[in-house]
Design a protein around this motif. Structure first.
Motif, PDB file in Angstrom:
ATOM      1  N   ASN A  75       0.752  -1.226  -0.116  1.00  0.00           N
ATOM      2  CA  ASN A  75       0.145   0.171  -0.093  1.00  0.00           C
ATOM      3  C   ASN A  75       0.783   1.200  -0.028  1.00  0.00           C
ATOM      4  OD1 ASN A  75      -0.589  -1.635   3.005  1.00  0.00           O
ATOM      5  ND2 ASN A  75      -0.014   0.607   3.232  1.00  0.00           N
ATOM      6  N   ILE A  76       1.888   1.149  -0.878  1.00  0.00           N
ATOM      7  CA  ILE A  76       2.717   2.160  -0.904  1.00  0.00           C
ATOM      8  C   ILE A  76       2.055   3.613  -1.647  1.00  0.00           C
ATOM      9  CG2 ILE A  76       4.734   0.766  -0.655  1.00  0.00           C
ATOM     10  CD1 ILE A  76       5.250   1.456  -3.810  1.00  0.00           C
ATOM     11  N   VAL A  77       2.706   4.749  -1.643  1.00  0.00           N
ATOM     12  CA  VAL A  77       2.224   5.995  -2.397  1.00  0.00           C
ATOM     13  C   VAL A  77       3.391   6.309  -3.399  1.00  0.00           C
ATOM     14  CG1 VAL A  77       1.476   8.412  -2.241  1.00  0.00           C
ATOM     15  CG2 VAL A  77       0.475   6.553  -0.650  1.00  0.00           C
ATOM     16  N   ALA A  78       2.973   6.143  -4.663  1.00  0.00           N
ATOM     17  CA  ALA A  78       3.863   6.419  -5.618  1.00  0.00           C
ATOM     18  C   ALA A  78       3.027   7.531  -6.548  1.00  0.00           C
ATOM     19  CB  ALA A  78       4.377   5.343  -6.719  1.00  0.00           C
ATOM     20  N   PRO A  79       3.722   8.370  -7.485  1.00  0.00           N
ATOM     21  CA  PRO A  79       2.817   9.150  -8.393  1.00  0.00           C
ATOM     22  C   PRO A  79       1.450   8.780  -8.896  1.00  0.00           C
ATOM     23  CG  PRO A  79       5.114   9.617  -8.698  1.00  0.00           C
ATOM     24  CD  PRO A  79       4.885   8.277  -7.801  1.00  0.00           C
ATOM     25  N   SER A  80       1.714   7.272  -9.303  1.00  0.00           N
ATOM     26  CA  SER A  80       0.449   6.809  -9.990  1.00  0.00           C
ATOM     27  C   SER A  80      -0.761   6.771  -8.787  1.00  0.00           C
ATOM     28  CB  SER A  80       0.619   5.354 -10.733  1.00  0.00           C
ATOM     29  OG  SER A  80       1.369   4.558  -9.770  1.00  0.00           O
ATOM     30  N   GLN A  81      -0.348   6.191  -7.668  1.00  0.00           N
ATOM     31  CA  GLN A  81      -1.453   6.203  -6.667  1.00  0.00           C
ATOM     32  C   GLN A  81      -2.105   7.527  -6.188  1.00  0.00           C
ATOM     33  OE1 GLN A  81       1.731   4.024  -6.032  1.00  0.00           O
ATOM     34  NE2 GLN A  81       0.605   2.793  -7.134  1.00  0.00           N
ATOM     35  N   VAL A  82      -1.059   8.621  -6.164  1.00  0.00           N
ATOM     36  CA  VAL A  82      -1.649   9.827  -5.965  1.00  0.00           C
ATOM     37  C   VAL A  82      -2.519  10.303  -6.828  1.00  0.00           C
ATOM     38  CG1 VAL A  82      -1.022  12.267  -5.437  1.00  0.00           C
ATOM     39  CG2 VAL A  82       0.447  10.377  -4.535  1.00  0.00           C
ATOM     40  N   GLY A  83      -2.018   9.953  -8.499  1.00  0.00           N
ATOM     41  CA  GLY A  83      -3.022  10.506  -9.376  1.00  0.00           C
ATOM     42  C   GLY A  83      -4.403   9.658  -9.465  1.00  0.00           C
ATOM     43  N   SER A  84      -4.329   8.364  -8.996  1.00  0.00           N
ATOM     44  CA  SER A  84      -5.608   7.681  -8.797  1.00  0.00           C
ATOM     45  C   SER A  84      -6.580   8.198  -7.871  1.00  0.00           C
ATOM     46  CB  SER A  84      -5.206   6.164  -8.613  1.00  0.00           C
ATOM     47  OG  SER A  84      -4.468   5.755  -9.733  1.00  0.00           O
ATOM     48  N   VAL A  85      -5.941   8.573  -6.777  1.00  0.00           N
ATOM     49  CA  VAL A  85      -6.693   9.146  -5.598  1.00  0.00           C
ATOM     50  C   VAL A  85      -7.284  10.387  -6.015  1.00  0.00           C
ATOM     51  CG1 VAL A  85      -6.886   9.926  -3.404  1.00  0.00           C
ATOM     52  CG2 VAL A  85      -5.854   7.819  -3.971  1.00  0.00           C
ATOM     53  N   GLU A  86      -6.507  11.370  -6.643  1.00  0.00           N
ATOM     54  CA  GLU A  86      -6.859  12.737  -7.208  1.00  0.00           C
ATOM     55  C   GLU A  86      -8.049  12.508  -8.113  1.00  0.00           C
ATOM     56  OE1 GLU A  86      -2.502  15.156  -6.864  1.00  0.00           O
ATOM     57  OE2 GLU A  86      -3.499  14.062  -8.946  1.00  0.00           O
ATOM     58  N   PHE A  87      -7.795  11.545  -9.119  1.00  0.00           N
ATOM     59  CA  PHE A  87      -8.883  11.322 -10.119  1.00  0.00           C
ATOM     60  C   PHE A  87     -10.279  11.036  -9.412  1.00  0.00           C
ATOM     61  CE2 PHE A  87     -11.191   8.155 -12.596  1.00  0.00           C
ATOM     62  CZ  PHE A  87     -11.339   8.683 -13.812  1.00  0.00           C
ATOM     63  N   ALA A  88     -10.335  10.172  -8.644  1.00  0.00           N
ATOM     64  CA  ALA A  88     -11.558   9.565  -7.961  1.00  0.00           C
ATOM     65  C   ALA A  88     -12.241  10.606  -7.004  1.00  0.00           C
ATOM     66  CB  ALA A  88     -11.417   8.292  -7.244  1.00  0.00           C
ATOM     67  N   ALA A  89     -11.246  11.462  -6.496  1.00  0.00           N
ATOM     68  CA  ALA A  89     -11.940  12.295  -5.455  1.00  0.00           C
ATOM     69  C   ALA A  89     -12.325  13.550  -6.222  1.00  0.00           C
ATOM     70  CB  ALA A  89     -10.624  12.790  -4.628  1.00  0.00           C
ATOM     71  N   GLU A  90     -11.943  13.950  -7.228  1.00  0.00           N
ATOM     72  CA  GLU A  90     -12.385  14.995  -8.205  1.00  0.00           C
ATOM     73  C   GLU A  90     -13.461  14.649  -9.122  1.00  0.00           C
ATOM     74  OE1 GLU A  90      -9.013  16.929 -10.089  1.00  0.00           O
ATOM     75  OE2 GLU A  90      -9.627  18.528  -9.081  1.00  0.00           O
ATOM     76  N   ARG A  91     -13.307  13.517  -9.899  1.00  0.00           N
ATOM     77  CA  ARG A  91     -14.165  13.242 -10.786  1.00  0.00           C
ATOM     78  C   ARG A  91     -15.651  12.643 -10.030  1.00  0.00           C
ATOM     79  NH1 ARG A  91     -13.867  10.980 -16.213  1.00  0.00           N
ATOM     80  NH2 ARG A  91     -12.192  12.604 -16.232  1.00  0.00           N
ATOM     81  N   PHE A  92     -15.736  11.640  -8.991  1.00  0.00           N
ATOM     82  CA  PHE A  92     -16.708  11.256  -8.528  1.00  0.00           C
ATOM     83  C   PHE A  92     -17.095  11.996  -7.281  1.00  0.00           C
ATOM     84  CE2 PHE A  92     -14.107   7.801 -10.229  1.00  0.00           C
ATOM     85  CZ  PHE A  92     -14.884   7.553 -11.677  1.00  0.00           C
ATOM     86  N   GLY A  93     -16.416  12.935  -6.711  1.00  0.00           N
ATOM     87  CA  GLY A  93     -16.903  13.522  -5.558  1.00  0.00           C
ATOM     88  C   GLY A  93     -16.562  12.840  -4.166  1.00  0.00           C
ATOM     89  N   THR A  94     -16.040  11.487  -4.201  1.00  0.00           N
ATOM     90  CA  THR A  94     -15.634  10.761  -3.062  1.00  0.00           C
ATOM     91  C   THR A  94     -15.103  11.445  -1.954  1.00  0.00           C
ATOM     92  OG1 THR A  94     -15.516   8.949  -4.718  1.00  0.00           O
ATOM     93  CG2 THR A  94     -14.935   8.452  -2.437  1.00  0.00           C
ATOM     94  N   ARG A  95     -15.505  11.349  -0.878  1.00  0.00           N
ATOM     95  CA  ARG A  95     -14.926  12.041   0.176  1.00  0.00           C
ATOM     96  C   ARG A  95     -14.188  11.526   1.337  1.00  0.00           C
ATOM     97  NH1 ARG A  95     -14.566  15.036  -2.832  1.00  0.00           N
ATOM     98  NH2 ARG A  95     -15.742  16.887  -3.407  1.00  0.00           N
ATOM     99  N   LEU A  96     -13.951  10.009   1.134  1.00  0.00           N
ATOM    100  CA  LEU A  96     -13.270   9.342   2.002  1.00  0.00           C
ATOM    101  C   LEU A  96     -12.180   8.494   1.463  1.00  0.00           C
ATOM    102  CD1 LEU A  96     -12.885   8.186   4.895  1.00  0.00           C
ATOM    103  CD2 LEU A  96     -14.340   6.310   4.277  1.00  0.00           C
TER     104      LEU A  96
END
Length: 207
Positions: A75-96
């Motif tokens: 469960n490491i955080v590399a750029p692709s993981q950060v980008g994936s979280v950003e994508f979901a949080a922005e695109r879908f409005g997910t808040r957790l």
């Protein structure tokens, strides 16, 4: 989209059902598939380990479209993981966002072994994972935990979860803005392979 606190409650309730072996028959059939062909509204983002024993949808008893899951060893955080979280949080409005580690994590054990006795033939790709885990667990080897392997691994798992959660909170301008402005919550949790229980222990509201 539901709030981060409500999403946390849904995950806790789902994990209780999983532990009690009383799943709610999460919707995964044709009707649910049809509902999701044009859009999705996952209520939580889970950054978890690739370990085959810790599938987030199952341990939280959720169905199709409920969780946006990112899995990578340790469960490491590399750029692709950060980008994936950003994508979901922005695109879908997910808040957790949940960083989900687990007991007996192989990536953590491999990192500790590497720190104690560097491997000559470790692949460059595996080394990239170890190098991201290393900063959070290396300080533990300078404590009394170095004499207790089980306790060392347990503490290292949580230290790595904390580091990953902190990276998400402070390593992305997009996520920082969503935290400050829109109530995005990033929390850390650990799944027990023995009991099936997920314990939320880091970044909790009011904690």
């Amino acid at each position: 989209m539901i709030s981060a606190r409500d999403a946390l409650d849904l995950l806790r309730e789902g994990n209780k059902r999983f532990v009690a072996d009383r799943g709610r028959d999460a919707p995964v059939g044709q009707t649910r598939r049809s509902q999701l062909t044009e859009r999705q509204e996952p209520f939580a983002i889970v950054l978890g380990c690739s370990d085959s024993r810790v599938p987030a949808e199952i341990v939280f008893d959720q169905g199709l479209g409920d969780l946006f899951v990112i899995r990578v060893a340790g469960n490491i955080v590399a750029p692709s993981q950060v980008g994936s979280v950003e994508f979901a949080a922005e695109r879908f409005g997910t808040r957790l966002v949940v960083v989900l580690g687990h007991s007996g994590c192989g990536a953590i054990i491999a990192t500790l072994e590497e720190l104690k006795r560097p491997a000559e033939k470790q692949s460059r790709n595996l080394h990239a994972i170890v190098d991201r885990v290393r900063p959070s667990v290396e300080p533990l080897l300078a404590t009394h935990l170095r004499h207790d392997s089980a306790a060392l691994i347990n503490d290292a798992v949580r230290a790595n979860v904390r580091a990953s959660a902190s990276h998400l909170r402070h390593g992305s301008e997009i996520l920082e803005q969503l935290i400050a402005r829109d109530g995005l919550l990033v929390v850390g949790a650990e799944y027990s392979l023995d009991t099936g229980v997920v314990e939320f222990f880091e970044g909790m509201p009011g904690g």
